[in-house]
Design a protein around this motif. Structure first.
Motif, mmCIF file in Angstrom:
data_model
loop_
_atom_site.group_PDB
_atom_site.id
_atom_site.type_symbol
_atom_site.label_atom_id
_atom_site.label_comp_id
_atom_site.label_asym_id
_atom_site.label_seq_id
_atom_site.Cartn_x
_atom_site.Cartn_y
_atom_site.Cartn_z
ATOM 1 N N SER A 2 0.833 -1.189 0.000
ATOM 2 C CA SER A 2 0.000 0.000 0.000
ATOM 3 C C SER A 2 0.870 1.243 0.000
ATOM 4 C CB SER A 2 -0.911 -0.013 1.229
ATOM 5 O OG SER A 2 -0.146 -0.087 2.394
ATOM 6 N N ASN A 6 -3.168 5.134 1.354
ATOM 7 C CA ASN A 6 -4.077 3.995 1.401
ATOM 8 C C ASN A 6 -3.491 2.895 2.285
ATOM 9 O OD1 ASN A 6 -6.298 2.386 0.770
ATOM 10 N ND2 ASN A 6 -5.250 1.445 -0.981
ATOM 11 N N ARG A 8 -3.059 -0.106 4.980
ATOM 12 C CA ARG A 8 -3.851 -1.260 5.392
ATOM 13 C C ARG A 8 -4.160 -1.116 6.879
ATOM 14 N NH1 ARG A 8 0.569 -5.403 3.369
ATOM 15 N NH2 ARG A 8 1.798 -3.658 4.138
ATOM 16 N N SER A 30 -16.047 -1.719 8.207
ATOM 17 C CA SER A 30 -15.848 -1.850 6.766
ATOM 18 C C SER A 30 -15.165 -3.164 6.412
ATOM 19 C CB SER A 30 -15.006 -0.677 6.263
ATOM 20 O OG SER A 30 -14.611 -0.890 4.922
ATOM 21 N N HIS A 31 -15.532 -3.723 5.274
ATOM 22 C CA HIS A 31 -14.870 -4.918 4.762
ATOM 23 C C HIS A 31 -13.475 -4.599 4.243
ATOM 24 C CE1 HIS A 31 -17.974 -8.115 4.965
ATOM 25 N NE2 HIS A 31 -18.793 -7.083 5.011
ATOM 26 N N ASP A 32 -13.127 -3.334 4.175
ATOM 27 C CA ASP A 32 -11.767 -2.955 3.795
ATOM 28 C C ASP A 32 -10.781 -3.169 4.935
ATOM 29 O OD1 ASP A 32 -12.581 -2.158 1.262
ATOM 30 O OD2 ASP A 32 -12.957 -0.093 1.892
ATOM 31 N N TYR A 33 -11.305 -3.335 6.154
ATOM 32 C CA TYR A 33 -10.445 -3.524 7.311
ATOM 33 C C TYR A 33 -10.157 -5.002 7.541
ATOM 34 C CZ TYR A 33 -12.241 1.167 8.556
ATOM 35 O OH TYR A 33 -12.616 2.483 8.561
ATOM 36 N N GLU A 34 -8.965 -5.296 8.011
ATOM 37 C CA GLU A 34 -8.671 -6.629 8.534
ATOM 38 C C GLU A 34 -9.189 -6.674 9.970
ATOM 39 O OE1 GLU A 34 -4.813 -9.495 8.974
ATOM 40 O OE2 GLU A 34 -4.662 -7.523 9.932
ATOM 41 N N ASP A 56 -14.840 -13.274 6.894
ATOM 42 C CA ASP A 56 -13.429 -12.985 6.670
ATOM 43 C C ASP A 56 -12.675 -12.647 7.960
ATOM 44 O OD1 ASP A 56 -14.816 -10.619 7.090
ATOM 45 O OD2 ASP A 56 -13.556 -9.433 5.746
ATOM 46 N N GLY A 80 -1.816 -5.353 9.084
ATOM 47 C CA GLY A 80 -1.988 -4.037 8.490
ATOM 48 C C GLY A 80 -0.870 -3.083 8.854
#
Length: 282
Positions: A2, A6, A8, A30-34, A56, A80
Motif C-alpha cells: 500500500s 491507502n 492497510r 468496513s470490509h476494507d479492514y482486517e 473474513d 496491516g
C-alpha cells in the motif's frame, strides 16, 4: 504494497462473552479492514457469532488471560500498517476510525482517543469516574511531561511498526495459572500511553465520543481499578528511569510512505539487560 494514502488497517478486538454485542458491532466495520478478534475463552458463542457475521474475520485465541494479553496477541497477529484498538461492547463508534487514521497520516505515531477534548464526550462515564480520571491524567502529565486530557480510554490507533516500543510480555511466555504478567491486565491501556510518551513518539489526541455498552456489565471497578492505574503510573515511571537513554530509530517523519512498507524491519530501542518486567499484577 500500500502507499501512504491507502494504508492497510487492522482492527484488534478483544472479546470475552460478547456474542450479543458483536451482532451489532461487526456489521458496522468496513470490509476494507482486517478484523482480528482475540478471544479469552468465551462460552456464549462469541466465536461462532463472529464467523457468522463476518466470514473474513480472523479468530485468535489469547495465550494467557487478561485484556493486555489479548491485545498483545492481536498486535502480533495483525498484518496491516495501522492497528486500531477497538472494544467489542459497542462503546467505540466505528465511524470514528477514519478520524484516527487521518491523524496518523498527518504525521502522528500514536492517535490517542480522548473523551474530554473538544468534540469528544461519553454516554457512559459516571461523575465519580470522570473525577477520578481527571486526577489520574493529572498525575500522568506530571510524571511524563505529557498533556493528556484523557488517560483511561482504550480507543486508540498507531502504526504497527511501533509495536516493539511497547515491549509487552511475549505472547508465548508462560505464566503461573494464578498469576498475570505485568501488562496482561487492565493496566495495559495506561502502559501503552506511558511507554509511547516516554519513547518520544508523536502523540495526537483524537476527539472521541464513548457510547454506552449495548449488553452486559463492564468489568471495570471504579476504586480498585483507579488504584491499579495509579500504581501503574508510578511503576512505569520507575521503569522509564531505569531504561537506557537511546534514540529510537523510526521512518522519516517528513513522510509516512516508509511506514506502509512492511518489509521494513523496525529496530526497537535497547533496555538494560538486568531489567525484567514480569511483575505480578495487583
Amino acid at each position: 504494497m500500500s502507499n501512504s494514502h491507502n494504508p492497510r488497517i487492522s482492527i484488534v478486538i478483544p472479546t470475552l462473552n460478547e456474542a450479543a454485542n458483536l451482532r451489532h458491532v461487526l456489521p458496522l466495520l468496513s470490509h476494507d479492514y482486517e478484523l482480528v478478534l482475540v478471544d479469552g475463552g468465551s462460552i456464549d458463542g462469541t466465536i461462532d457469532a463472529a464467523r457468522e457475521i463476518r466470514g473474513d474475520i480472523r479468530i485468535i485465541k489469547q495465550t494467557r488471560k487478561g485484556k493486555g494479553n489479548a491485545l498483545a496477541c492481536g498486535f502480533e497477529a495483525a498484518t496491516g500498517d495501522i492497528i486500531v484498538m477497538f472494544d467489542a461492547d459497542g462503546s467505540a463508534d466505528a465511524d470514528e476510525i477514519p478520524r484516527f487514521v487521518d491523524a496518523l497520516l498527518a504525521g502522528a505515531d500514536f492517535a490517542k482517543g480522548s473523551r474530554f477534548t473538544d468534540g469528544g464526550g461519553s454516554h457512559d462515564i459516571t461523575p465519580l469516574r470522570r473525577a477520578g480520571n481527571g486526577g489520574l491524567h493529572l498525575v500522568a502529565n506530571t510524571l511524563f511531561g505529557t498533556k493528556f486530557s484523557d488517560l483511561c480510554y482504550g480507543y486508540n490507533a498507531f502504526w504497527r511498526d511501533l509495536v516493539p516500543v511497547l515491549d509487552l510480555p511475549p505472547v508465548d511466555q508462560q505464566g503461573r495459572e494464578d498469576e498475570m504478567l505485568w501488562g496482561d491486565g487492565f493496566e495495559i491501556e495506561t502502559i501503552i500511553n506511558c511507554r509511547f510518551a516516554e519513547s518520544g513518539v508523536r502523540i495526537q489526541e483524537v476527539p472521541s465520543v464513548e457510547l454506552a455498552r449495548i449488553y452486559g456489565q463492564s468489568n471495570l471497578r471504579t476504586f480498585s481499578d483507579g488504584f491499579r492505574v495509579l500504581r501503574t503510573l508510578f511503576t512505569e515511571r520507575l521503569r522509564a528511569r531505569k531504561l537506557s537513554k537511546q534514540s529510537i530509530p523510526r521512518p522519516d517523519r517528513r513522510t509516512n510512505a516508509a511506514r506502509t512498507d512492511m518489509d521494513l524491519e523496525f529496530e526497537a530501542f535497547e533496555v538494560l539487560d538486568e531489567i525484567t518486567w514480569q511483575e505480578k499484577s495487583a
